[in-house]
Design a protein around this motif. Structure first.
Motif, PDB file in Angstrom:
ATOM      1  N   GLU A 298     -12.026   6.862  -1.412  1.00  0.00           N
ATOM      2  CA  GLU A 298     -11.280   5.637  -1.364  1.00  0.00           C
ATOM      3  C   GLU A 298     -10.841   5.534  -3.099  1.00  0.00           C
ATOM      4  O   GLU A 298     -11.473   6.034  -3.893  1.00  0.00           O
ATOM      5  CB  GLU A 298     -12.400   4.475  -1.233  1.00  0.00           C
ATOM      6  CG  GLU A 298     -11.423   3.081  -1.286  1.00  0.00           C
ATOM      7  CD  GLU A 298     -12.167   1.953  -0.988  1.00  0.00           C
ATOM      8  OE1 GLU A 298     -13.412   2.197  -0.606  1.00  0.00           O
ATOM      9  OE2 GLU A 298     -11.604   0.891  -1.022  1.00  0.00           O
ATOM     10  N   ARG A 299      -9.295   5.010  -2.988  1.00  0.00           N
ATOM     11  CA  ARG A 299      -9.035   4.913  -4.408  1.00  0.00           C
ATOM     12  C   ARG A 299      -8.373   3.412  -4.555  1.00  0.00           C
ATOM     13  O   ARG A 299      -8.166   2.724  -3.741  1.00  0.00           O
ATOM     14  CB  ARG A 299      -8.079   5.821  -4.920  1.00  0.00           C
ATOM     15  CG  ARG A 299      -6.499   5.919  -4.586  1.00  0.00           C
ATOM     16  CD  ARG A 299      -6.023   5.336  -3.227  1.00  0.00           C
ATOM     17  NE  ARG A 299      -4.815   4.953  -3.039  1.00  0.00           N
ATOM     18  CZ  ARG A 299      -4.343   3.672  -3.109  1.00  0.00           C
ATOM     19  NH1 ARG A 299      -4.909   2.686  -3.660  1.00  0.00           N
ATOM     20  NH2 ARG A 299      -2.911   3.520  -2.511  1.00  0.00           N
ATOM     21  N   THR A 303       0.695  -2.215  -7.450  1.00  0.00           N
ATOM     22  CA  THR A 303       2.113  -1.850  -7.885  1.00  0.00           C
ATOM     23  C   THR A 303       2.528  -1.881  -9.477  1.00  0.00           C
ATOM     24  O   THR A 303       3.143  -1.114  -9.860  1.00  0.00           O
ATOM     25  CB  THR A 303       2.785  -3.289  -7.315  1.00  0.00           C
ATOM     26  OG1 THR A 303       2.531  -3.422  -5.971  1.00  0.00           O
ATOM     27  CG2 THR A 303       4.589  -3.159  -7.544  1.00  0.00           C
ATOM     28  N   ASP A 382      -8.113  -8.630 -10.427  1.00  0.00           N
ATOM     29  CA  ASP A 382      -9.200  -8.182  -9.475  1.00  0.00           C
ATOM     30  C   ASP A 382     -10.359  -8.254 -10.060  1.00  0.00           C
ATOM     31  O   ASP A 382     -10.377  -8.128 -11.357  1.00  0.00           O
ATOM     32  CB  ASP A 382      -8.945  -6.834  -9.205  1.00  0.00           C
ATOM     33  CG  ASP A 382      -7.798  -6.503  -8.222  1.00  0.00           C
ATOM     34  OD1 ASP A 382      -7.401  -7.389  -7.300  1.00  0.00           O
ATOM     35  OD2 ASP A 382      -7.044  -5.538  -8.273  1.00  0.00           O
ATOM     36  N   LYS A 488      -3.692  -5.543   3.950  1.00  0.00           N
ATOM     37  CA  LYS A 488      -4.757  -6.535   3.030  1.00  0.00           C
ATOM     38  C   LYS A 488      -4.759  -7.914   3.977  1.00  0.00           C
ATOM     39  O   LYS A 488      -3.685  -8.514   4.707  1.00  0.00           O
ATOM     40  CB  LYS A 488      -3.740  -6.919   1.942  1.00  0.00           C
ATOM     41  CG  LYS A 488      -3.855  -5.883   0.630  1.00  0.00           C
ATOM     42  CD  LYS A 488      -3.297  -6.482  -0.474  1.00  0.00           C
ATOM     43  CE  LYS A 488      -2.124  -5.636  -1.034  1.00  0.00           C
ATOM     44  NZ  LYS A 488      -2.728  -4.393  -1.620  1.00  0.00           N
TER      45      LYS A 488
HETATM   46  P1  AMP Z   1      -0.293  -3.987  -4.334  1.00  0.00           P
HETATM   47  O1  AMP Z   1       0.484  -4.413  -5.734  1.00  0.00           O
HETATM   48  O2  AMP Z   1       0.379  -4.467  -3.334  1.00  0.00           O
HETATM   49  O3  AMP Z   1      -0.443  -2.417  -4.261  1.00  0.00           O
HETATM   50  O4  AMP Z   1      -1.860  -4.606  -4.301  1.00  0.00           O
HETATM   51  C1  AMP Z   1      -2.532  -4.402  -5.094  1.00  0.00           C
HETATM   52  C2  AMP Z   1      -3.986  -5.019  -4.912  1.00  0.00           C
HETATM   53  O5  AMP Z   1      -4.489  -4.605  -3.609  1.00  0.00           O
HETATM   54  C3  AMP Z   1      -4.988  -4.607  -6.101  1.00  0.00           C
HETATM   55  O6  AMP Z   1      -4.834  -5.522  -7.219  1.00  0.00           O
HETATM   56  C4  AMP Z   1      -6.293  -4.826  -5.113  1.00  0.00           C
HETATM   57  O7  AMP Z   1      -6.619  -6.339  -5.068  1.00  0.00           O
HETATM   58  C5  AMP Z   1      -5.877  -4.487  -3.752  1.00  0.00           C
HETATM   59  N1  AMP Z   1      -6.462  -3.279  -3.679  1.00  0.00           N
HETATM   60  C6  AMP Z   1      -5.880  -1.778  -3.633  1.00  0.00           C
HETATM   61  N2  AMP Z   1      -6.489  -0.936  -3.476  1.00  0.00           N
HETATM   62  C7  AMP Z   1      -7.794  -1.418  -3.145  1.00  0.00           C
HETATM   63  C8  AMP Z   1      -9.162  -0.866  -2.774  1.00  0.00           C
HETATM   64  N3  AMP Z   1      -9.294   0.626  -2.581  1.00  0.00           N
HETATM   65  N4  AMP Z   1     -10.291  -1.647  -2.707  1.00  0.00           N
HETATM   66  C9  AMP Z   1      -9.967  -2.990  -2.830  1.00  0.00           C
HETATM   67  N5  AMP Z   1      -8.762  -3.468  -3.089  1.00  0.00           N
HETATM   68  C10 AMP Z   1      -7.464  -2.629  -3.235  1.00  0.00           C
END
Ligand code: AMP
Length: 503
Positions: A298-299, A303, A382, A488
């Motif tokens: 998991e990573r 954006t 986050d 999400k």
């Molecule tokens: P986006 O900009 O659409 O890629 O959304 C980014 C957001 O997705 C991040 O700020 C996190 O809140 C969430 N996110 C991405 N990867 C993870 C992960 N592995 N675990 C938990 N949340 C994640």
């Protein structure tokens, strides 16, 4: 002269090596990629596109769509991909906000979108469909197959990606050539990508995951994409003998573990399963490992920053964590109110600095300034912590934090306890308006098929485990949780749906 990102992306691929293959039997070599992207670059140039101009696209997934992205890089244009689900009025906002030179859309929508584009002063509207047909490719067909690439440097813009924006206006994240190049290189190294890799690509290509993680990493390694229109568990399993790696959102994995074909034997040719874009349930990680003998990696990223952390390639991949900061990325956890670094292990807002971090929000200098610290760290929004071994744990988005009677409740902590109950498939904790508490902790629970669990039983099971203020004031049972295309959970929609729960 250098065309920074394009040169980096195409440096490894052997001219006769296959870059992209479709299940329909179509194959494009790296050599053909250069020819086709040159023709599209000419077509863009004929529309007057110059270095620095924006090319906005709302198109279905196709090999030509990838070639269009590369053509933009070659012209020096800024690529702006838009979610295929956006409505005409949403498109009007994006075109009006970004002022593209060219807009490429699906032929089936050209009627309604052309007038919108014209109103936004877009000079050219072209079309491209999922079969690679449309006016863009008609214009490209007779063009020369070589192209003198624009000169672009590390700091020039390569892409404008609008955030999914669950609150307020969607913001355009300006990503530079080096934001994308450095992140792709770091991920290639971290995940040991080489020209022998074959990536199962089933993600959409309007989001950073499917575009810049999946495509850029594959291309930079000179590897191959098995390019699928969408996720289909049967197809993924049947193609594993030809592949080495899968990048997916957590829903890919929840569907795969339900599939009888997912076995240790089936995954034998695969060396890596990566998950991101939303939290992977620890339970999914565990079941996947049980069935296959492989640990999902998991990573975490977003954006605005590309990828930030990753579980290790060699070393423990810890369920429920997003791993360690990438080699060239700094991560710290700060107090959301004053920005002071938190003691190790405490929860705060995650902040990031590195060559991957975007330049700012398009035409929003104040918003940009508000989301960066003076020392260059970007405030992700986050909430999380770094444990004693340096692994990052995400506990939720800041805006999803529930503040009840003055106490902070981190959704993940309560969700993890609920998810561990017999009969629960998944859950979401949200804060709903409440006269006495400000917000009331509320659980929305999806039960496994045939399970029988009521509110009283859930609360009784949680009571010995959680402080009283963290206990849900109400439990709502639902048949599913609303999710966006990246998997999400849309808590804003849940909050709207149940806003009147407490009167
Ligand atoms: P986006 O900009 O659409 O890629 O959304 C980014 C957001 O997705 C991040 O700020 C996190 O809140 C969430 N996110 C991405 N990867 C993870 C992960 N592995 N675990 C938990 N949340 C994640």
């Amino acid at each position: 002269m250098a065309c920074y990102l394009y040169d980096r992306l195409t440096a490894q691929g052997a001219s006769d090596g296959i870059f992209l293959e479709t299940p329909g039997g179509r194959a494009l070599s790296y050599g053909q990629v250069a020819l086709l992207s040159a023709q599209i670059a000419h077509a863009l140039k004929d529309c007057g596109t110059k270095a620095g101009d924006i090319v906005a696209v709302q198109i279905e997934k196709s090999p030509e769509a990838v070639m269009l992205m590369l053509a933009c890089l070659r012209v020096g244009a800024v690529f702006l991909p838009l979610n295929t689900a956006y409505t005409a009025s949403e498109i009007a906002y994006f075109l009006g906000d970004s002022h593209p030179r060219v807009f490429v859309c699906d032929p089936s929508r050209a009627g309604e979108l052309t007038s919108i584009a014209t109103a936004a002063h877009v000079a050219h509207v072209l079309t491209l469909d999922s079969a690679g047909q449309g006016s863009l490719m008609e214009r490209a067909a007779d063009q020369p197959k070589d192209f003198e690439n624009a000169v672009r440097g590390a700091d020039d813009l390569a892409a404008l990606l609008y955030t999914s924006g669950t609150t307020g206006r969607s913001k355009g994240a300006m990503l530079t050539q080096d934001n994308l190049a450095s992140n792709a290189q770091t991920l290639c190294d971290t995940w040991h990508f080489s020209s022998r890799d074959v990536l199962l690509h089933a993600l959409p290509i309007y989001h950073t995951h499917g575009l810049f993680v999946a495509i850029n990493v594959t291309m930079m390694a000179g590897a191959k994409l098995l390019f699928l229109p969408k996720f289909d568990a049967d197809q993924i399993i049947s193609l594993m003998p030809q592949a080495t790696c899968l990048m997916g959102v957590p829903t890919f994995y929840t569907r795969l573990i339900e599939h009888p074909g997912l076995t240790a034997e089936a995954v034998k040719p695969m060396r890596l399963f990566i998950s991101g874009s939303a939290p992977l349930l620890a339970e999914t990680h565990r079941i996947f490992a049980q069935k296959t003998g492989m640990a999902i990696l998991e990573r975490y990223g977003m954006t605005e920053t590309g990828m930030i952390t990753s579980n290790p390639y060699q070393g423990a991949r810890r369920a429920g964590t997003v791993g360690l900061p990438l080699a060239d990325v700094e991560v710290r956890v700060c107090d959301p109110t004053d920005g002071h670094p938190m003691p190790q292990g405490d929860i705060g807002v995650i902040e990031v600095r590195g060559p991957n971090v975007f330049k700012g929000y398009w035409e929003m200098p104040e918003k940009t300034a508000a989301e960066f610290r003076k020392d260059g760290f970007f405030i992700t929004g986050d909430l999380g912590l770094v444990d004693g071994e340096g692994y990052v744990h995400i506990v939720g988005r800041g805006k999803d934090l529930v503040i009840t009677g003055g106490f902070n409740v981190y959704p993940k902590e309560v969700e993890s306890e609920i998810d561990a109950l017999e009969g629960v498939q998944e859950s979401a904790i949200i804060g709903l308006p409440h006269r006495d508490f400000g917000e009331a902790v509320t659980a929305v629970i999806v039960l496994e098929k045939g399970a029988n669990l009521d509110e009283a039983q859930v609360l009784a099971a949680l009571a010995p485990k959680l402080a009283k203020f963290k206990l849900p004031k109400k439990v709502i049972f639902a048949s599913e949780l609303p999710r966006n295309t990246m998997g999400k959970v849309q808590k804003n929609r849940l909050r709207d749906m149940f806003s009147a729960t407490y009167g």
